[in-house]
Design an enzyme around this catalytic site. Structure first.
Site, PDB file in Angstrom:
ATOM      1  N   GLU A   1       3.291 116.125 130.975  1.00 33.64           N
ATOM      2  CA  GLU A   1       2.769 115.985 132.211  1.00 33.64           C
ATOM      3  C   GLU A   1       3.024 117.232 133.017  1.00 33.64           C
ATOM      4  O   GLU A   1       2.120 117.687 133.689  1.00 33.64           O
ATOM      5  CB  GLU A   1       3.211 114.785 132.988  1.00 33.64           C
ATOM      6  CG  GLU A   1       2.534 114.897 134.538  1.00 33.64           C
ATOM      7  CD  GLU A   1       2.590 113.728 135.349  1.00 33.64           C
ATOM      8  OE1 GLU A   1       3.297 112.588 134.936  1.00 33.64           O
ATOM      9  OE2 GLU A   1       1.938 113.489 136.507  1.00 33.64           O
TER      10      GLU A   1
ATOM     11  N   ASP B   1       5.379 111.401 129.201  1.00 33.02           N
ATOM     12  CA  ASP B   1       5.459 111.483 130.608  1.00 33.02           C
ATOM     13  C   ASP B   1       6.871 111.285 131.001  1.00 33.02           C
ATOM     14  O   ASP B   1       7.672 110.314 130.609  1.00 33.02           O
ATOM     15  CB  ASP B   1       4.572 110.375 131.160  1.00 33.02           C
ATOM     16  CG  ASP B   1       4.591 110.480 132.874  1.00 33.02           C
ATOM     17  OD1 ASP B   1       5.335 111.276 133.402  1.00 33.02           O
ATOM     18  OD2 ASP B   1       3.868 109.868 133.729  1.00 33.02           O
TER      19      ASP B   1
ATOM     20  N   ILE C   1       8.435 111.104 133.860  1.00 36.63           N
ATOM     21  CA  ILE C   1       8.776 109.865 134.597  1.00 36.63           C
ATOM     22  C   ILE C   1       7.286 109.390 135.030  1.00 36.63           C
ATOM     23  O   ILE C   1       6.450 109.998 135.649  1.00 36.63           O
ATOM     24  CB  ILE C   1       9.749 110.221 135.905  1.00 36.63           C
ATOM     25  CG1 ILE C   1      10.848 110.869 135.745  1.00 36.63           C
ATOM     26  CG2 ILE C   1       9.910 109.065 136.790  1.00 36.63           C
ATOM     27  CD1 ILE C   1      11.667 111.128 137.025  1.00 36.63           C
ATOM     28  N   ASP C   2       7.241 108.046 134.665  1.00 32.69           N
ATOM     29  CA  ASP C   2       5.965 107.399 134.946  1.00 32.69           C
ATOM     30  C   ASP C   2       6.369 106.324 135.884  1.00 32.69           C
ATOM     31  O   ASP C   2       7.259 105.576 135.784  1.00 32.69           O
ATOM     32  CB  ASP C   2       5.270 106.719 133.654  1.00 32.69           C
ATOM     33  CG  ASP C   2       3.813 106.277 134.053  1.00 32.69           C
ATOM     34  OD1 ASP C   2       3.167 106.978 134.751  1.00 32.69           O
ATOM     35  OD2 ASP C   2       3.529 105.102 133.678  1.00 32.69           O
TER      36      ASP C   2
ATOM     37  N   THR D   1       6.576 107.843 139.275  1.00 29.66           N
ATOM     38  CA  THR D   1       7.178 109.006 140.246  1.00 29.66           C
ATOM     39  C   THR D   1       7.538 108.399 141.775  1.00 29.66           C
ATOM     40  O   THR D   1       8.492 108.566 142.353  1.00 29.66           O
ATOM     41  CB  THR D   1       6.851 110.315 140.168  1.00 29.66           C
ATOM     42  OG1 THR D   1       6.823 110.731 138.838  1.00 29.66           O
ATOM     43  CG2 THR D   1       7.608 111.393 140.775  1.00 29.66           C
TER      44      THR D   1
ATOM     45  N   ASP E   1       0.136 109.005 130.428  1.00 23.37           N
ATOM     46  CA  ASP E   1       0.414 107.668 130.941  1.00 23.37           C
ATOM     47  C   ASP E   1       0.320 106.818 130.207  1.00 23.37           C
ATOM     48  O   ASP E   1       0.713 105.561 130.327  1.00 23.37           O
ATOM     49  CB  ASP E   1      -0.354 107.686 132.209  1.00 23.37           C
ATOM     50  CG  ASP E   1      -0.135 108.468 133.413  1.00 23.37           C
ATOM     51  OD1 ASP E   1       1.009 108.661 133.745  1.00 23.37           O
ATOM     52  OD2 ASP E   1      -1.154 109.248 133.759  1.00 23.37           O
TER      53      ASP E   1
HETATM   54  C1  IPD Z   1       1.003 107.433 137.653  1.00 27.12           C
HETATM   55  C2  IPD Z   1       1.429 106.070 137.532  1.00 27.12           C
HETATM   56  C3  IPD Z   1       0.365 105.166 138.296  1.00 27.12           C
HETATM   57  C4  IPD Z   1      -1.168 105.599 138.120  1.00 27.12           C
HETATM   58  C5  IPD Z   1      -1.458 107.182 138.128  1.00 27.12           C
HETATM   59  C6  IPD Z   1      -0.381 107.830 137.300  1.00 27.12           C
HETATM   60  P1  IPD Z   1       2.912 109.202 137.917  1.00 27.12           P
HETATM   61  O1  IPD Z   1       1.655 108.442 137.026  1.00 27.12           O
HETATM   62  O2  IPD Z   1       1.130 105.862 136.094  1.00 27.12           O
HETATM   63  O3  IPD Z   1       0.666 103.992 137.927  1.00 27.12           O
HETATM   64  O4  IPD Z   1      -1.909 104.837 138.615  1.00 27.12           O
HETATM   65  O5  IPD Z   1      -2.687 107.283 137.721  1.00 27.12           O
HETATM   66  O6  IPD Z   1      -0.571 109.187 137.773  1.00 27.12           O
HETATM   67  O7  IPD Z   1       2.501 110.213 138.670  1.00 27.12           O
HETATM   68  O8  IPD Z   1       3.744 108.312 138.213  1.00 27.12           O
HETATM   69  O9  IPD Z   1       3.482 109.938 136.462  1.00 27.12           O
HETATM   70 CA    CA Z   2       5.131 111.560 135.758  1.00 26.41          CA
END
Ligand code: IPD
Ligand code: CA
Length: 304
Positions: free
Chosen positions: A71, A89, A91-92, A94, A242
């Site tokens: 990412e 990713d 950190i998913d 964030t 993701d």
């Molecule tokens: C997000 C999370 C969130 C989703 C967003 C993503 P991030 O990723 O997965 O659940 O709704 O579309 O972008 O920004 O925390 O890596």
């Molecule tokens: Ca992320």
């Protein structure tokens, strides 16, 4: 694929996930520097970047010939190719991370020929590690780092139920949704309209689903669908990093991934619009079609 040692790659990803987990736990979100991307909800911290840097170094040392998509180093327009590719990713979730809400994870996917083939999703706050290799089942390992079961952790096959019930219609389902980062325009209008239709009573023309859950992490939503704790997850706007790992886990737990727009049965890993359904002896196809009817004629539309 025949010459790839999938078990060894998965084991490497588990080690790297635990290293990343330690980095995430040792960061104090109130002290670290943060920036934003699309808008104020789309946050990136120095920890996201440091974890991706660590993971990409570790994986390129171990597997120098494999491609890497992450990412924080992604360049717009770059597409996932058929080559063996780590899709990461750091950190998913964030937003959860910066709010110290304990549902963030590292999501380590591995795709071959565009197919999510290995998934490792690790939530360090709960010491929960979901993993799968295509054809070899999906598992949740809890407490390995905390030392449970002599450091092996407690391993449970997914889904949790040995006999998951048939899917009987939207009015029996618990549904994961996310607002995502984009909060305006036609995609936002369509999402809010679909949320309303799903929630409304039958008398009001709705589907009256049992409820909505938003774990704040696409990867953790997918793992909850894989586990059978949630029935469905619909999202538009998230990215290959993701979903790749969670998708591999979902598929091995008997779930299916359809497209987030009507008529798409086989979305690409980087399609950005997804509809995940849990494993069930019957009713998967029917529930996808019922969901697509709720979406109606309009379509989600994201650049990829
Ligand atoms: C997000 C999370 C969130 C989703 C967003 C993503 P991030 O990723 O997965 O659940 O709704 O579309 O972008 O920004 O925390 O890596
Ligand atoms: Ca992320």
């Amino acid at each position: 694929m025949a010459d790839l040692n999938l078990q060894e790659i998965r084991d490497t990803l588990v080690v790297v996930a635990h290293e990343a987990g330690r980095m995430i736990l040792s960061a104090n979100p109130t002290d670290i520097s943060q920036g934003t991307k699309l808008n104020s909800t789309d946050i990136v911290t120095e920890t996201d970047k440091a974890v991706e840097d660590h993971v990409s170094k570790r994986l390129s040392e171990a597997y120098p010939s494999f491609a890497f998509v992450g990412e924080e180093t992604y360049k717009p327009g770059v597409q996932v190719t058929a080559a063996p590719t780590f899709i990461v990713d750091p950190i998913d979730g964030t937003n959860n991370f910066v709010h110290a809400f304990p549902h963030a994870c590292i999501s380590l996917g591995f795709a071959v020929d565009h197919v999510p083939t290995i998934g490792v999703v690790y939530n360090p706050y709960l010491d929960q590690l979901y993993s799968a290799i295509r054809g070899q089942g999906a598992y949740l390992t809890e407490g390995a780092i905390w030392g449970l079961e002599g450091g092996q952790g407690r391993r449970t096959k997914l889904p949790f139920s040995k006999h998951p019930p048939a899917l009987a219609g939207l009015d029996t389902t618990l549904v994961a949704i996310e607002w995502g980062a984009a909060r305006d325009g036609p995609n936002f209008e369509l999402k809010t309209e679909v949320f309303k239709r799903l929630a409304a009573s039958k008398e009001n023309g709705g589907s009256i689903v049992h409820g909505f859950r938003s774990l704040g992490s696409a990867a953790l939503n997918l793992c909850a669908v894989a586990a059978g704790q949630l029935d469905i997850y619909w999202e538009g706007g998230c990215w290959a990093w993701d979903v790749c790992a969670g998708w591999a886990i979902l598929a091995e737990a008997g779930g299916i991934m359809a497209g987030g727009n009507p008529g798409v049965w086989n979305p690409r890993v980087d399609d950005r619009k997804y509809l995940a359904v849990r494993g069930a002896p019957s009713g998967q196809k029917e529930i996808v079609e019922e969901f697509w009817k709720v979406i109606g004629d309009k379509k989600l539309d994201y650049d990829s």
